[in-house]
Write an enzyme that holds these catalytic residues in place. Structure first.
Site, PDB file in Angstrom:
ATOM      1  N   GLY A  54      -7.385 -44.048  44.040  1.00 41.96           N
ATOM      2  CA  GLY A  54      -6.978 -45.396  43.789  1.00 41.96           C
ATOM      3  C   GLY A  54      -8.199 -45.999  42.847  1.00 41.96           C
ATOM      4  N   GLY A  56     -10.040 -49.789  41.554  1.00 42.18           N
ATOM      5  CA  GLY A  56     -10.587 -50.615  42.525  1.00 42.18           C
ATOM      6  C   GLY A  56     -11.967 -50.233  43.132  1.00 42.18           C
ATOM      7  N   HIS A  57     -12.144 -48.899  43.195  1.00 43.05           N
ATOM      8  CA  HIS A  57     -13.316 -48.491  43.876  1.00 43.05           C
ATOM      9  C   HIS A  57     -14.582 -47.947  42.867  1.00 43.05           C
ATOM     10  CE1 HIS A  57     -11.174 -48.431  47.614  1.00 43.05           C
ATOM     11  NE2 HIS A  57     -10.259 -47.739  47.068  1.00 43.05           N
ATOM     12  N   HIS A 219     -10.757 -49.965  52.183  1.00 41.52           N
ATOM     13  CA  HIS A 219      -9.593 -50.698  51.928  1.00 41.52           C
ATOM     14  C   HIS A 219      -9.330 -52.017  52.561  1.00 41.52           C
ATOM     15  CE1 HIS A 219      -8.784 -46.457  50.667  1.00 41.52           C
ATOM     16  NE2 HIS A 219      -8.344 -47.194  49.429  1.00 41.52           N
TER      17      HIS A 219
END
Length: 335
Positions: A54, A56-57, A219
């Protein structure tokens, strides 16, 4: 929510475009799938390395596209696994005639979609093998290591498998290295303030001003417990004690470590934590081969950090030491 964006609809496209521009011709975007980036430099008959997950990291995962590192990356939406089609296209772009190893964090969506991506690649006669990375000791007991999440330890496993591929190891040998590296790596994280999902403006979790989430996931998954904030020495010792036994059980006395900031934690704080980790390791007879300090695996502006310890064999150490370069990572053995 205060973030520097154009629109929610273009977040990923804008991220990718900015990354490609910064790479100055070293990477390209697939014509078949805009969520796949790959290195322009190809080496015939080298095992290909794919990573992904994903968005966002950042800098994971696209920040590891580089020399003696990742060949292609499959990019998902914010905090979401890449689609099977994206994974398949990344495998195709990484394939250089000797098969492909896919390395990613051990989350249900990623495992499912990477497995489907491998099956799709097999239909096009490309052999790819998945290795989910599972270093987060807080997410499952040691007897269920295969169920643990992957966090900042992803970096060391990717580094070592990619080095094996660069040195000409076969697909089977690269898989062996990946499994061994994963078995010898252990991480634990804490959060002191939430990050915010830029797609919906929601925080990952809530904490009181004087609380820490001990053992949280990247998360915002719940950790082992909520605890009152304490000093760096006490907190670091408590985190170290969680991983201590498992490091000991490897039988190795040499380690590499990563003190990873989760997004907004300062270098000042990370160096203080590193000092405490060093003191414990050295007092217990370990040799620290190398240390990486910085924000490797983040969750937007989440405040907190993780500690990763990998026990290394002579072979893993040799692979780790191979020179490697990417936009977020630099390693030179004689630096």
């Amino acid at each position: 929510m205060k973030k520097i964006l154009n629109s929610k609809e273009t977040i990923i496209d804008d991220l990718i475009a900015g990354f490609i521009a910064a790479e100055n011709g070293r990477v390209a975007q697939s014509d078949q799938n805009s969520r796949v980036l790959y290195r322009n430099k190809k080496i015939a008959n080298k095992v290909g390395i794919v990573s992904g997950g994903g968005s966002g990291h950042e800098p994971l995962f696209l920040g590891l596209l580089g020399e003696n590192l990742v060949d292609a990356v499959a990019i998902g939406n914010i905090f979401a696994a890449p689609t099977p089609g994206t994974v398949c296209e990344a495998i195709k772009q990484a394939d250089q005639g000797a098969g492909v190893v896919c390395l990613f964090g051990n989350y249900a969506g990623d495992v499912l979609n990477f497995d489907m991506g491998v099956d799709l690649a097999a239909m096009e006669d490309i052999l790819a093998i998945n290795i989910p990375i599972s270093d987060d000791v807080a997410s499952a007991p040691k007897e269920l290591k295969a169920e643990r999440r992957g966090i900042a330890g992803d970096l060391f496993v990717i580094k070592e498998v990619a080095a094996a591929a660069a040195k000409g190891y076969s697909l089977e040998e690269c898989v062996r290295i990946g499994k061994e590296a994963n078995e010898k790596i252990f991480s634990i994280g804490v959060g002191i303030a939430s990050g915010t999902n830029p797609m919906n403006g929601k925080k990952n979790f809530d904490l009181a001003e004087d609380e820490i989430e001990f053992g949280l996931g990247i998360h915002g998954e719940p950790g082992i417990e909520k605890m009152k904030i304490v000093g760096a020495e006490e907190l670091t010792n408590r985190m170290y004690d969680v991983v201590k036994q498992e490091v000991e059980e490897t039988g190795e006395k040499e380690v590499i470590i990563c003190i990873n900031g989760l997004g907004s934690t300062t270098c000042l704080e990370l160096y203080i934590v590193n000092n405490e980790v060093n003191k414990r390791l050295i007092s217990e007879g370990y040799t620290i081969h190398d240390t990486l300090i910085g924000s490797v695996c983040t969750t937007q502006e989440m405040a907190g950090f993780s500690i990763t310890i990998q026990a290394v064999t002579s072979e893993l150490k040799e692979l780790y030491d191979l020179d490697a370069y990417s936009s977020c990572y630099f390693h030179k053995e004689d630096y």
